[in-house]
Enzyme design. Sequence first.
Site, PDB file in Angstrom:
ATOM      1  N   LEU A   1      -4.541  -7.009  -6.728  1.00 50.01           N
ATOM      2  CA  LEU A   1      -4.188  -8.193  -7.521  1.00 50.01           C
ATOM      3  C   LEU A   1      -5.380  -8.956  -8.095  1.00 50.01           C
ATOM      4  CD1 LEU A   1      -1.159  -9.498  -5.426  1.00 50.01           C
ATOM      5  CD2 LEU A   1      -1.137  -8.232  -7.588  1.00 50.01           C
ATOM      6  N   LYS A   2      -6.586  -8.592  -7.691  1.00 51.23           N
ATOM      7  CA  LYS A   2      -7.754  -9.275  -8.270  1.00 51.23           C
ATOM      8  C   LYS A   2      -8.241  -8.495  -9.491  1.00 51.23           C
ATOM      9  CE  LYS A   2      -8.508 -12.660  -5.288  1.00 51.23           C
ATOM     10  NZ  LYS A   2      -7.163 -12.715  -4.742  1.00 51.23           N
TER      11      LYS A   2
ATOM     12  N   GLU B   1       6.426   6.186  -9.169  1.00 53.22           N
ATOM     13  CA  GLU B   1       4.986   5.918  -9.019  1.00 53.22           C
ATOM     14  C   GLU B   1       4.378   6.851  -7.976  1.00 53.22           C
ATOM     15  OE1 GLU B   1       3.724   1.808  -8.565  1.00 53.22           O
ATOM     16  OE2 GLU B   1       5.567   1.111  -9.492  1.00 53.22           O
TER      17      GLU B   1
ATOM     18  N   HIS C   1       0.879   0.810 -13.022  1.00 51.70           N
ATOM     19  CA  HIS C   1       1.614  -0.414 -13.371  1.00 51.70           C
ATOM     20  C   HIS C   1       3.104  -0.082 -13.468  1.00 51.70           C
ATOM     21  CE1 HIS C   1       2.038  -4.430 -15.064  1.00 51.70           C
ATOM     22  NE2 HIS C   1       2.919  -3.900 -15.897  1.00 51.70           N
TER      23      HIS C   1
ATOM     24  N   ASP D   1      -4.219  -4.478 -17.762  1.00 52.13           N
ATOM     25  CA  ASP D   1      -3.190  -3.496 -18.168  1.00 52.13           C
ATOM     26  C   ASP D   1      -3.359  -2.997 -19.599  1.00 52.13           C
ATOM     27  OD1 ASP D   1      -2.008  -3.934 -15.668  1.00 52.13           O
ATOM     28  OD2 ASP D   1      -0.755  -5.554 -16.443  1.00 52.13           O
TER      29      ASP D   1
ATOM     30  N   ASN E   1      -5.445   2.549 -12.898  1.00 53.46           N
ATOM     31  CA  ASN E   1      -4.480   1.622 -12.303  1.00 53.46           C
ATOM     32  C   ASN E   1      -3.073   2.168 -12.518  1.00 53.46           C
ATOM     33  OD1 ASN E   1      -3.467  -0.873 -11.206  1.00 53.46           O
ATOM     34  ND2 ASN E   1      -2.993  -1.538 -13.285  1.00 53.46           N
TER      35      ASN E   1
ATOM     36  N   ILE F   1     -10.855  -6.665 -11.730  1.00 56.18           N
ATOM     37  CA  ILE F   1     -12.135  -5.981 -11.491  1.00 56.18           C
ATOM     38  C   ILE F   1     -13.180  -6.631 -12.410  1.00 56.18           C
ATOM     39  CG2 ILE F   1     -13.360  -3.768 -11.577  1.00 56.18           C
ATOM     40  CD1 ILE F   1     -11.133  -3.813  -9.463  1.00 56.18           C
TER      41      ILE F   1
ATOM     42  N   GLY G   1       0.796  -1.223   0.000  1.00 54.68           N
ATOM     43  CA  GLY G   1       0.000   0.000   0.000  1.00 54.68           C
ATOM     44  C   GLY G   1       0.825   1.268   0.000  1.00 54.68           C
TER      45      GLY G   1
ATOM     46  N   ASN H   1       1.675   3.063  -2.577  1.00 56.40           N
ATOM     47  CA  ASN H   1       1.023   4.043  -3.464  1.00 56.40           C
ATOM     48  C   ASN H   1      -0.216   4.648  -2.799  1.00 56.40           C
ATOM     49  OD1 ASN H   1       2.208   4.411  -6.291  1.00 56.40           O
ATOM     50  ND2 ASN H   1       2.386   2.198  -5.984  1.00 56.40           N
TER      51      ASN H   1
HETATM   52  C1  GRF Z   1       3.264  -1.080  -7.610  1.00 58.63           C
HETATM   53  O1  GRF Z   1       4.486  -1.330  -8.204  1.00 58.63           O
HETATM   54  C2  GRF Z   1       2.201  -0.856  -8.657  1.00 58.63           C
HETATM   55  O2  GRF Z   1       2.697  -0.326  -9.841  1.00 58.63           O
HETATM   56  C3  GRF Z   1       1.683  -2.240  -8.912  1.00 58.63           C
HETATM   57  O3  GRF Z   1       1.713  -2.870  -7.664  1.00 58.63           O
HETATM   58  C4  GRF Z   1       2.722  -2.277  -6.852  1.00 58.63           C
HETATM   59  C5  GRF Z   1       2.058  -1.899  -5.577  1.00 58.63           C
HETATM   60  O4  GRF Z   1       2.961  -1.447  -4.634  1.00 58.63           O
HETATM   61  N1  GRF Z   1       0.373  -2.235  -9.533  1.00 58.63           N
HETATM   62  P1  GRF Z   1       2.444  -0.777  -3.299  1.00 58.63           P
HETATM   63  O5  GRF Z   1       1.548  -1.805  -2.600  1.00 58.63           O
HETATM   64  O6  GRF Z   1       1.691   0.458  -3.650  1.00 58.63           O
HETATM   65  O7  GRF Z   1       3.702  -0.519  -2.527  1.00 58.63           O
END
Ligand code: GRF
Length: 204
Positions: A92-93, A181, A111, A152, A109, A95, A14, A16
């Site tokens: 990871l699921k 990110e 990536h 993606d 999203n 949608i 988490g 991000n």
């Molecule tokens: C990030 O690298 C994001 O791009 C990908 O999953 C990772 C999540 O990292 N979709 P975090 O849980 O936000 O640290």
Amino acid sequence: MKTKKIIIFASGTGSNFQALHQSPLLNDIPACITALVTDNPGSGALAYARSHHIEPVILSPVDYDHLDDYILELDNKLTALEPDIIALAGYLKKIPDPVVHKYRGKIINIHPSLLPEYGGKNWYGLRVHQAVIENKDKESGCTVHYVSEIYDDGPIIAQAKVPVSDDDTAESLAKKVLKQEHKLYPKVVKQLLTDKQTDPDQTQ
Ligand code: GRF
């Protein structure tokens, strides 16, 4: 002006989510992260939400005998949460399609690659960065895109690049990309919330 509601979906650390929550960029617009949806009761994202009084919603398809029941529950929950934007942050699921249809243009999203490179089902985590290193790419980065029915694959909104050095490992590259990110995601969320509308067709 009505406060815009941001709903985060996350399964893991988490970071991000935290970057969005702590970003000064989102302080000067009327916007608030009102809920975290997670499929992982042991996630760092959930712990963060709980300790910051952000509504936690734990929902996973594996807890339902019928996928339709899960989709209905998710749909009902989102209707109640009234999101202006749904930001996937390491979720990871997949949608479910009916939810993608209903919120098209509002689900985004992030990536950890320069899509369309290294995107799609099973392209996540260190394997993305490992592939970049093995292919001797000179640059990598991250992408924010609208969510479509395919992993993606939705329209790209923004990207940030990082150079790949000869001595980079998958781990060091992951760190560099993650740092970008944390800068890119708040910028994009702010941009989308302050634009008149979020319409994927206008960004292609
Ligand atoms: C990030 O690298 C994001 O791009 C990908 O999953 C990772 C999540 O990292 N979709 P975090 O849980 O936000 O640290």
